[in-house]
Scaffold this motif. Sequence first.
Motif, PDB file in Angstrom:
ATOM      1  N   ILE A  21       0.838  -1.199   0.000  1.00  0.00           N
ATOM      2  CA  ILE A  21       0.000   0.000   0.000  1.00  0.00           C
ATOM      3  C   ILE A  21       0.873   1.249   0.000  1.00  0.00           C
ATOM      4  O   ILE A  21       0.590   2.221  -0.709  1.00  0.00           O
ATOM      5  CB  ILE A  21      -0.948  -0.001   1.212  1.00  0.00           C
ATOM      6  CG1 ILE A  21      -2.009  -1.082   1.035  1.00  0.00           C
ATOM      7  CG2 ILE A  21      -1.595   1.360   1.404  1.00  0.00           C
ATOM      8  CD1 ILE A  21      -2.978  -1.206   2.195  1.00  0.00           C
ATOM      9  N   ALA A  35       2.108   1.778  -3.504  1.00  0.00           N
ATOM     10  CA  ALA A  35       1.070   2.139  -4.463  1.00  0.00           C
ATOM     11  C   ALA A  35       0.465   3.515  -4.194  1.00  0.00           C
ATOM     12  O   ALA A  35       0.040   4.205  -5.107  1.00  0.00           O
ATOM     13  CB  ALA A  35      -0.035   1.082  -4.462  1.00  0.00           C
ATOM     14  N   SER A  36       0.443   3.937  -2.945  1.00  0.00           N
ATOM     15  CA  SER A  36      -0.284   5.165  -2.615  1.00  0.00           C
ATOM     16  C   SER A  36       0.603   6.349  -2.280  1.00  0.00           C
ATOM     17  O   SER A  36       0.162   7.482  -2.307  1.00  0.00           O
ATOM     18  CB  SER A  36      -1.186   4.906  -1.403  1.00  0.00           C
ATOM     19  OG  SER A  36      -0.399   4.702  -0.242  1.00  0.00           O
ATOM     20  N   GLY A  37       1.851   6.070  -1.908  1.00  0.00           N
ATOM     21  CA  GLY A  37       2.714   7.157  -1.481  1.00  0.00           C
ATOM     22  C   GLY A  37       2.569   7.482  -0.005  1.00  0.00           C
ATOM     23  O   GLY A  37       3.267   8.352   0.509  1.00  0.00           O
TER      24      GLY A  37
END
Lengths: 159, 159
Positions: free
Chosen positions: A129, A132-134
Amino acid sequence: MKPRSTGCCHGSHVELPTLTAKLRKESLKITGPRQAILEAMRHHPHPLLIKELHALLAEGDCDLVTVYRSMKTLQKMGMVRRVEFGKGGSRFELVTDEGREHHHHLVCEACHAVMQLDDCLLLEVERRIEKASGFRSVTHRLEFFGICPACQKSSVPKP
Amino acid sequence: MKPRSTGCCHGSHVELPTLTAKLRKESLKITGPRQAILEAMRHHPHPLLIKELHALLAEGDCDLVTVYRSMKTLQKMGMVRRVEFGKGGSRFELVTDEGREHHHHLVCEACHAVMQLDDCLLLEVERRIEKASGFRSVTHRLEFFGICPACQKSSVPKP
DNA sequence: AAGCTTTTGCAAATGGTTTGCAGTGGGTGG
DNA sequence: CCACCCACTGCAAACCATTTGCAAAAGCTT
């Protein structure tokens, strides 16, 4: 992922002096209420509601408010973990050596029995996560709910 | 498991008549307050606190208490989903067609931004827990928390 | 439009948690 | 070993989210 019952009172693995030593190391005072609280949690190794914890103490041992304040203090120093089951308020459990590692619970929605699930497969998911999200410092909160075997038979109404 | 922002107001995918039709099907009355609430949730497709939802409504549209009661009603009929982030109370989000399936959130602990994570890998885990523990109807509650990219830069203090 | 039932608004109760304040009591230094 | 100081506690009251009681208002059906 095998469930492990944390039913009740199968011997106290953590010694009280071990716990109070941690208080001293943080230059916190070893008071009567704090000892009573730790003693109670030692003997009840599952997530307890504040009011349950307070009820376990001997009459006049410690005020309800002091239980609240102690949980805040103990949580800050990592001796206690806050767990949310979403009903009736926050619960707290002692962070013991054998329970130190991140884990989750399986709660019966009928009788509120609590089992502890060892190991967690989501640490890797957290990393994915983050990529993928930063987001950074990603953690999670996860609890399972269901109907335990005993309640499947007795069909007792949910409290 | 790719995050999907549910930032705000990118068109209303669900039509209001579609929603009120569901009320009618349950022989619930299509009242002003209920329409106002559904209209607000339609335009804000993320988990909202009751008081946030109430603040979105026009002055005098609907009492706070009615928002509480409506959430209870709508949740019972499956139009709304309750989400717990553990701070400030329960949150609710509309169950839309494209968001109907079970999903989780990634919440920034600094600014409280919310992203939606599609698909869930825990359904299989639930089955494993049922087998191993004897519990039935096992469900779970899972949310992720972290610091979002914007907050990593701005270092705004946590609210 | 009348009638019956659901729904609403307002006020107040409830339950968990926090805060203010004055008094108590650990722990440390003398 | 005693005295002092500050952390800690108890009690009362404040707070905040949520629920409940009750009478008035508003849907829906006929």
